[in-house]
Write an enzyme that holds these catalytic residues in place. Sequence first.
Site, PDB file in Angstrom:
ATOM      1  N   ARG A 278       0.822  -1.215   0.000  1.00  0.00           N
ATOM      2  CA  ARG A 278       0.000   0.000   0.000  1.00  0.00           C
ATOM      3  C   ARG A 278       0.859   1.269   0.000  1.00  0.00           C
ATOM      4  O   ARG A 278       0.467   2.268  -0.597  1.00  0.00           O
ATOM      5  CB  ARG A 278      -0.954  -0.002   1.195  1.00  0.00           C
TER       6      ARG A 278
ATOM      7  N   LYS B 223     -17.170 -18.909   2.094  1.00  0.00           N
ATOM      8  CA  LYS B 223     -18.603 -19.043   2.357  1.00  0.00           C
ATOM      9  C   LYS B 223     -19.491 -18.243   1.418  1.00  0.00           C
ATOM     10  O   LYS B 223     -19.201 -17.099   1.093  1.00  0.00           O
ATOM     11  CB  LYS B 223     -18.887 -18.572   3.785  1.00  0.00           C
TER      12      LYS B 223
ATOM     13  N   GLY C 102      -8.866  -9.035  -0.180  1.00  0.00           N
ATOM     14  CA  GLY C 102      -7.825  -9.580   0.707  1.00  0.00           C
ATOM     15  C   GLY C 102      -7.097 -10.830   0.249  1.00  0.00           C
ATOM     16  O   GLY C 102      -5.966 -10.760  -0.246  1.00  0.00           O
TER      17      GLY C 102
ATOM     18  N   GLY D  32     -12.747  -4.251   1.455  1.00  0.00           N
ATOM     19  CA  GLY D  32     -14.176  -3.925   1.513  1.00  0.00           C
ATOM     20  C   GLY D  32     -14.646  -3.092   0.331  1.00  0.00           C
ATOM     21  O   GLY D  32     -15.714  -3.357  -0.226  1.00  0.00           O
TER      22      GLY D  32
HETATM   23  P1  AMP Z   1     -12.767 -15.606   1.609  1.00  0.00           P
HETATM   24  O1  AMP Z   1     -12.205 -14.880   2.807  1.00  0.00           O
HETATM   25  O2  AMP Z   1     -14.231 -15.785   1.660  1.00  0.00           O
HETATM   26  O3  AMP Z   1     -12.277 -15.039   0.310  1.00  0.00           O
HETATM   27  O4  AMP Z   1     -12.201 -17.083   1.715  1.00  0.00           O
HETATM   28  C1  AMP Z   1     -10.850 -17.398   1.607  1.00  0.00           C
HETATM   29  C2  AMP Z   1     -10.607 -18.647   2.375  1.00  0.00           C
HETATM   30  O5  AMP Z   1     -11.405 -19.701   1.843  1.00  0.00           O
HETATM   31  C3  AMP Z   1      -9.178 -19.126   2.289  1.00  0.00           C
HETATM   32  O6  AMP Z   1      -8.617 -19.038   3.574  1.00  0.00           O
HETATM   33  C4  AMP Z   1      -9.297 -20.585   1.825  1.00  0.00           C
HETATM   34  O7  AMP Z   1      -8.467 -21.459   2.559  1.00  0.00           O
HETATM   35  C5  AMP Z   1     -10.745 -20.908   2.114  1.00  0.00           C
HETATM   36  N1  AMP Z   1     -11.232 -21.979   1.242  1.00  0.00           N
HETATM   37  C6  AMP Z   1     -11.260 -21.983  -0.095  1.00  0.00           C
HETATM   38  N2  AMP Z   1     -11.748 -23.155  -0.542  1.00  0.00           N
HETATM   39  C7  AMP Z   1     -12.025 -23.922   0.521  1.00  0.00           C
HETATM   40  C8  AMP Z   1     -12.568 -25.216   0.706  1.00  0.00           C
HETATM   41  N3  AMP Z   1     -12.894 -25.980  -0.346  1.00  0.00           N
HETATM   42  N4  AMP Z   1     -12.745 -25.673   1.956  1.00  0.00           N
HETATM   43  C9  AMP Z   1     -12.413 -24.880   3.005  1.00  0.00           C
HETATM   44  N5  AMP Z   1     -11.901 -23.638   2.917  1.00  0.00           N
HETATM   45  C10 AMP Z   1     -11.708 -23.158   1.690  1.00  0.00           C
END
Ligand code: AMP
Length: 397
Positions: free
Chosen positions: A37, A197, A354, A377
């Site tokens: 940054r 998620k 992120g 964000g």
């Molecule tokens: P996000 O913060 O929603 O972008 O999610 C990123 C996180 O999702 C990372 O830390 C990954 O390890 C996790 N992730 C991605 N695919 C999977 C999966 N199939 N099972 C569990 N965690 C996952």
Amino acid sequence: MTAFHTLDDAQVAGKRVLVRVDLNVPMDQGRVSDATRLDRILPTLRELSSKGAKVILLAHFGRPRGVDPSQSLAPIAKALAEHLGQPVGFAADCIGPQAKVAVDAMAHGDVLCLENTRFHAGEEKNDPAFVKDLAANGDLFVNDAFSAAHRAHASTEGLAHVLPAFAGRTMQAEIEALSKALEKPDHPVIAVVGGAKVSTKLDLLGNLVSKVDVLVIAGGMANTFLAAKGVHVGKSLCEHDLVGTARDILAKADAARCAIVLPVDVTVAREFKAHAENRITGIDDVRDDEMILDIGPASIKDVAARLAQAKTLVWNGPFGAFELAPFDRGTTGVAQEAGRLAKSGALLAVAGGGDTVSALNHAGVADDFTYVSTAGGAFLEWLEGKPLPGVDALRKH
Ligand code: AMP
């Protein structure tokens, strides 16, 4: 970019220019651990300084409740000086006599960092009295902090209404890249949305299905969509309560003629850890005690073929648990293909949010992408189609 004033329109020589920057960098034991940054804001600071402006930096750091020396910008100003190759002065308050004395002492071309704006409650409240106190030290306002533009705070939004306001070079590049990718893109447009998620990305999926031609759903969140299609996902991360919502998104995509792409094969393991024993399987053969931790080689090939057909890519979120080898293969494989296409000029590739930045760095292709946003964000809210107050306040009236 015609809708915004940029530094091309600003007469800055001899002027006190308040520059909102993003100094919210990761720290480890008092030292900046990732200076991305800081490097991003250098073009704006150098341009203003070389044109003879008094360059006065405004930024927040962390989430202090009132004055909190542990969240001071002083060590970051010091690190910035090293990256800038020029001294950066520091004032222990962003308003009032301490700020004024420091600003009055500046020569043309000097750079001064004012203390954390969030030491004052008026910052997050966008309090007009606080905006006025900030504005007392400036003739012009330059906003170079896209990453803080989703918040209507005094230093991100309020100031733009009381001083002549301009987009800094990083803000300008970010707005240009993002509008090329989603507002006026070359079609076909492909979006990759991955990550853990579905629940955190519902608005984003809802907005994208009406804008893009192909939506690749990846990572843990793909499991909920697979479950919605009747696939058995074993003990994979899966939000079973959102299966109905996933079906609604699939129906919305169908109505909008947006093709949804889900994994055709996966890498499964019985433990969530690096180097866990694993196997590659079709999606119809995940066992009860297994979890999906990555896509498989056929899925990588499938997504790569779709990227080759596309003109524009927007990417947020990894394809698997990329922090744990070898479950980084899907993310790295697709990222390298996207990087190759972007570098050749065949694909405009924009990524952000992120974990996406660290995933692309991990794959060694962040520099090959057309644009990688360091905003978390703000990038997500832009993907969700929400207005960004800090950007809107810069529009020409
Ligand atoms: P996000 O913060 O929603 O972008 O999610 C990123 C996180 O999702 C990372 O830390 C990954 O390890 C996790 N992730 C991605 N695919 C999977 C999966 N199939 N099972 C569990 N965690 C996952």
